[in-house]
Structures are given as structure tokens and as C-alpha cells.
Scaffold this active site. Structure first.
Site, mmCIF file in Angstrom:
data_model
loop_
_atom_site.group_PDB
_atom_site.id
_atom_site.type_symbol
_atom_site.label_atom_id
_atom_site.label_comp_id
_atom_site.label_asym_id
_atom_site.label_seq_id
_atom_site.Cartn_x
_atom_site.Cartn_y
_atom_site.Cartn_z
ATOM 1 N N LYS A 212 -34.216 -40.418 -31.266
ATOM 2 C CA LYS A 212 -32.761 -40.602 -31.163
ATOM 3 C C LYS A 212 -32.265 -40.314 -29.742
ATOM 4 C CE LYS A 212 -28.503 -40.953 -31.683
ATOM 5 N NZ LYS A 212 -27.492 -40.867 -32.669
ATOM 6 N N CYS A 266 -21.932 -39.196 -27.831
ATOM 7 C CA CYS A 266 -23.380 -39.402 -27.980
ATOM 8 C C CYS A 266 -24.047 -39.619 -26.638
ATOM 9 C CB CYS A 266 -23.635 -40.614 -28.857
ATOM 10 S SG CYS A 266 -22.666 -40.575 -30.356
HETATM 11 N N1 SAJ Z 1 -20.643 -48.587 -21.835
HETATM 12 C C1 SAJ Z 1 -20.572 -49.121 -20.567
HETATM 13 N N2 SAJ Z 1 -21.266 -50.258 -20.316
HETATM 14 C C2 SAJ Z 1 -22.007 -50.884 -21.277
HETATM 15 C C3 SAJ Z 1 -22.094 -50.328 -22.555
HETATM 16 C C4 SAJ Z 1 -21.392 -49.171 -22.812
HETATM 17 O O1 SAJ Z 1 -19.901 -48.591 -19.671
HETATM 18 O O2 SAJ Z 1 -22.588 -51.938 -20.955
HETATM 19 C C5 SAJ Z 1 -19.916 -47.341 -22.122
HETATM 20 C C6 SAJ Z 1 -18.847 -47.495 -23.211
HETATM 21 O O3 SAJ Z 1 -17.664 -47.978 -22.678
HETATM 22 C C7 SAJ Z 1 -18.745 -46.087 -23.721
HETATM 23 C C8 SAJ Z 1 -20.176 -45.560 -23.592
HETATM 24 O O4 SAJ Z 1 -20.819 -46.402 -22.668
HETATM 25 O O5 SAJ Z 1 -17.894 -45.298 -22.904
HETATM 26 C C9 SAJ Z 1 -20.959 -45.529 -24.880
HETATM 27 O O6 SAJ Z 1 -20.717 -46.692 -25.655
HETATM 28 P P1 SAJ Z 1 -21.830 -47.461 -26.475
HETATM 29 O O7 SAJ Z 1 -21.183 -48.595 -27.163
HETATM 30 O O8 SAJ Z 1 -22.970 -47.798 -25.595
HETATM 31 O O9 SAJ Z 1 -22.404 -46.394 -27.486
HETATM 32 P P2 SAJ Z 1 -21.747 -45.364 -28.530
HETATM 33 O O10 SAJ Z 1 -21.641 -44.029 -27.863
HETATM 34 O O11 SAJ Z 1 -20.534 -45.902 -29.165
HETATM 35 O O12 SAJ Z 1 -22.904 -45.341 -29.650
HETATM 36 C C10 SAJ Z 1 -24.237 -44.988 -29.253
HETATM 37 C C11 SAJ Z 1 -25.189 -46.038 -29.840
HETATM 38 N N3 SAJ Z 1 -26.500 -45.871 -29.234
HETATM 39 C C12 SAJ Z 1 -27.159 -46.921 -28.667
HETATM 40 O O13 SAJ Z 1 -26.676 -48.028 -28.580
HETATM 41 C C13 SAJ Z 1 -28.534 -46.644 -28.148
HETATM 42 C C14 SAJ Z 1 -25.248 -45.888 -31.352
HETATM 43 O O14 SAJ Z 1 -26.232 -46.742 -31.903
HETATM 44 C C15 SAJ Z 1 -25.556 -44.428 -31.731
HETATM 45 O O15 SAJ Z 1 -25.596 -44.255 -33.149
HETATM 46 C C16 SAJ Z 1 -24.468 -43.566 -31.172
HETATM 47 O O16 SAJ Z 1 -24.505 -43.692 -29.738
HETATM 48 C C17 SAJ Z 1 -24.709 -42.135 -31.603
HETATM 49 O O17 SAJ Z 1 -24.028 -41.682 -32.539
HETATM 50 O O18 SAJ Z 1 -25.602 -41.481 -31.052
#
Ligand code: SAJ
Length: 414
Positions: A212, A266
Site C-alpha cells: 500500500k 494518503c
Molecule cells: N495529483 C496531481 N497530479 C496528478 C495526480 C494527482 O497533482 O497527476 C494530486 C491531486 O490533485 C491530489 C493528490 O495528488 O492533491 C492526490 O490525488 P490522487 O487522485 O492521486 O490520489 P488520492 O489521494 O485521492 O488517492 C490515493 C490513491 N492511490 C493511488 O492512486 C496509488 C487511492 O487509490 C488510494 O486508495 C488512496 O490514495 C488512499 O487512501 O491511500
């Protein structure tokens, strides 16, 4: 063993949807939470968080009499712990919520029960959970914590759902089943099979914990790469969005999107658990965290420079949530940036967040006004795009051509 009654401890963004989905399969679910408000809201068939379709599923489960919430644990066949695991000072994991959950359920545990840790945890946390339970209940035998043949089952099955798509991913994602023993894997798989359509893959608890953390660190490192590129591109006067679109035409390149920083509970947190466990070795992981944590500061400087062009700057911050189309403000760089801009006294600060209805506590007393998009467009001379919410993505160039725009999400460049 058929699971007749399941207890979900922690009714937040993960626990509540999990409880509701299991209840929708006809299993009796009791949700435990320390918040009286959350418990009362759920028992009325309502939700205290925003997640697409969650309100409908919770309402149906409560109406059918399959889901109820309480502040007091009671006996069940399985206990799923979904409580927060933040970090403390110095980025050290804070396991106090898991410990409190263990102490809360220990008195009602019975021989043969299954205890699952779903919270994202540092390597070794599941072993600690078993030890805490053993300490509370010397009459039972927990795997890895007792010399006698275990008569309790403990596993780590990390949640992996994406906020905004929780209900869909809860069912369709594959699950990692990290049992303390093979028997624990079997029991936990049996439970997850009642509502998961994806595959359930068995491993040990330590590997499940690390898997994870690895998933979220992988994403953090890749976002850091995009964020670093955006800063390099500013310096070299290149449009980073065009650059990434071009590079991504390569069949083996898939660069993520730069933004104002990384938020949420996360990705901005979990990589630190790896750094804490292996500080000398986790070099890329630590640097990625530092790059992403530095991005808000960089954005603030850009906005200050934009505001300097006006005699009476009116800065509209578009979005406060940590990502698009949700109401979650936890660890949100957008919220932090808005707060810092307010403190910096650069002019009037407006906040536009279509998913919330009152100004967050952090912004209260700072002179920030929560307005709708139309009001912001009418009076602001500086627009700062912090979140790519749907209503912002449909803006036309005619809406913004009289303003200076700092677009951290590239909504005007795609
Ligand atoms: N973000 C960027 N650029 C991107 C993608 C995301 O700046 O290209 C930023 C988002 O705006 C946000 C942050 O990253 O601030 C996180 O967003 P996210 O959509 O990547 O992830 P989370 O935090 O909503 O959810 C993640 C997920 N993990 C992965 O994709 C590996 C989810 O599957 C997990 O269950 C979750 O963390 C968790 O609970 O750990």
C-alpha cells in the site's frame, strides 16, 4: 464460517462506504465511531461526507435495518478497523487511533473472531495491533502475539479506493490480503469475497503494508516529476502542458499532471512511513515528498508577482479541495495557498469552492470571502486556478481575458 455480523470501526471516507456496501449484501453491519454527530447522522440514513452515490447506499442500508451506527462496540464475527493514521512531529507515523480502536473492541472480542486492519499503516503495525489486542485479552490467542495455537485471526487488507470513485472501486479493485497466518488469509478472503468482485491476493501482513505504501509513493514520485518539470518549464519559457502532451505521445512515457502540490490524507502522508522505516535508503521517495511539499510556496510567489501588477489586487482562488470534484480539504495545498495569500496581505482574497457551503475554519478571521464563481469573475483581477473542478473547466477565454491568470492545473492550456 459465514459472516453474520460485521463491525466497522471508524466511519469516515473509507469505513462508512465499506460498512454500507457490506450491509447492501445483506450482512448485519454495526459501525462504530467516536463522533456522536457522525453516529446520529448515519442512523438517520444520512451521510456526513461527500462521495458520489454514498448517500443513497447508506440510506438504503439503514432503511433495510442492515446498517446502524453506535459509539459503543458490541460483539461481531469480524471487525474492520478503518481509522486515520496521520504522522506526528518529524513525519513519524501516529498509530494512536489504531491503538485506541484495539482497546475499544478488545472487551467484546470472542474466540474465532477476525480482526482486519484496513488503515494505511507502516510496516509492522499489524503485528503491533495483534500485540495490543493480546495485552488486553490474555484469555485469547492472537497470531504472532501468543505462544499458544492462535484462536483469533488478524490481517492487514489495505484500502485502495480513489476518493470520488469509492463505491465503484470498493467492489471492482483487487484486494491484497495480508494475513498474519495462512488461516488468517483464508478467513479475510472469505469476508472480502462477500462484496469484492476483483481478485483477493494473499500475502503476509508486512508485505501488504509495504504494498500500500509503495502504491502511493509510486504516485507521489511521478507527480513530483511533473511538478519539477513545471518549474523547469517556467524557467525555460515552455508551456509544460503542451510539453507533457507531446512527450506522452511516446508509447512508453506517461507523465502525470503538475499541480499546486500534493494533498489528501494518503499520498502526502504515506511515503513518509517508508522514509521513517528506512531513512538512509529511501532517497527518491523523500526527495519527491520535498518537491511536492515545496510546490505551494512556488505558487504563492507566482501569485504575489501577479498581484503586484495591480493597484488594488482582488485575487480569486478557484478551488480549496485537495483535488477535483470532492469536498475533502485534508492536507489540501489549495487551502494552504489561499490561507498563506490571505496572511501575506497582498489584497482582497476571494475563495470559490462549489463543494462546500461555509468558509473553512482555517480561513475564518483572515478576511477571506467565500463567493460563487460568477461573483469572483466579476470582481477579481487575478485568478488562481488551484483545483480543476468541473465548473471551472468549462470557463471560456472570454471569461478570463481581462485578468492575470495563474493556472496551476493547466485547465486553460489543454
Ligand atoms: N495529483 C496531481 N497530479 C496528478 C495526480 C494527482 O497533482 O497527476 C494530486 C491531486 O490533485 C491530489 C493528490 O495528488 O492533491 C492526490 O490525488 P490522487 O487522485 O492521486 O490520489 P488520492 O489521494 O485521492 O488517492 C490515493 C490513491 N492511490 C493511488 O492512486 C496509488 C487511492 O487509490 C488510494 O486508495 C488512496 O490514495 C488512499 O487512501 O491511500
Amino acid at each position: 464460517m459465514a459472516f453474520k455480523k460485521v463491525s466497522v470501526v471508524g466511519l469516515g471516507y473509507i469505513g462508512l462506504p465499506t460498512a454500507a456496501v457490506i450491509a447492501s449484501r445483506g450482512i448485519e453491519v454495526i459501525g462504530i465511531d467516536v463522533s456522536q454527530k457522525a453516529v446520529e447522522t448515519i442512523n438517520q440514513g444520512k451521510v456526513h461526507i461527500v462521495e458520489p452515490d454514498l448517500d443513497m447506499v447508506v440510506q438504503a442500508a439503514v432503511t433495510m435495518g442492515k446498517l446502524r451506527a453506535s459509539m459503543t462496540p458490541e460483539p461481531a464475527d469480524a471487525f474492520m478497523i478503518a481509522v486515520p493514521t496521520p504522522f506526528k512531529e518529524g513525519h513519524q507515523p501516529d498509530l494512536s487511533y489504531i491503538e485506541a480502536a484495539a482497546k475499544a473492541i478488545a472487551p467484546v472480542l470472542e474466540k474465532g473472531n477476525l480482526v482486519i486492519l484496513e488503515s494505511t499503516s507502516p510496516v509492522g503495525a499489524t503485528e503491533k495491533l495483534a500485540a495490543w489486542l493480546q495485552e488486553q485479552r490474555p484469555d485469547l490467542h492472537f497470531p504472532g502475539a501468543s505462544t499458544a495455537e492462535p484462536n483469533m485471526y488478524v490481517a492487514h487488507c489495505p484500502e485502495r479506493v480513489l476518493p470520488g470513485r469509492v463505491l465503484e472501486e470498493l467492489v471492482s479493485n483487487d484486494r491484497i490480503i495480508g494475513g498474519m497466518t495462512n488461516k488468517c488469509c483464508e478467513k479475510a478472503t472469505e469476508l472480502y469475497k462477500t462484496f469484492v468482485r476483483g481478485e483477493c491476493i494473499s500475502t503476509n501482513a508486512r508485505t501488504a503494508e509495504m504494498a500500500k505504501l509503495t502504491e502511493n509513493s509510486f504516485r507521489d514520485v511521478n507527480i513530483a516529476f511533473a511538478n519539477e518539470l513545471s518549474i523547469i518549464c517556467d524557467k525555460l519559457k515552455i508551456n509544460v502542458w503542451e510539453l507533457i502532451a507531446l512527450a506522452n505521445r511516446h508509447p512508453r512515457v506517461n507523465i502525470l499532471s503538475p499541480g499546486p502540490g500534493v494533498g489528501g490524507h494518503c499520498i502526502a502522508v504515506d511515503p513518509w512511513f517508508i522514509v521513517d522505516s528506512a531513512p538512509q535508503e529511501a532517497r527518491i521517495i523523500r526527495t519527491a515528498r520535498e518537491i511536492n511539499d515545496h510546490k505551494p510556496e512556488y505558487v504563492i510567489d507566482k501569485v504575489k508577482a501577479a498581484a503586484d501588477q495591480f493597484k488594488r489586487p482582488v485575487v480569486a482562488c478557484l478551488g480549496l479541495a485537495f483535488k477535483a470534484d470532492i469536498d475533502d480539504l485534508r492536507e489540501s495545498p489549495a487551502l494552504d495557498i489561499t490561507c498563506e495569500l490571505a496572511k501575506a496581505n497582498i489584497g482582497q482574497i476571494l475563495a470559490v469552492e462549489p463543494n462546500i457551503h461555509e468558509l473553512p475554519a482555517k480561513l475564518q478571521g483572515q478576511g477571506v470571502e467565500l463567493v460563487n464563481l460568477q461573483q469572483a469573475l466579476e470582481i477579481a483581477n487575478v485568478l488562481v486556478v488551484l483545483v480543476d473542478h468541473k465548473p471551472f473547466k468549462v470557463l471560456h477565454s472570454s471569461d478570463i481575458n481581462t485578468k492575470v491568470v495563474v493556472d496551476t492545473r493547466g485547465i486553460f492550456s489543454r
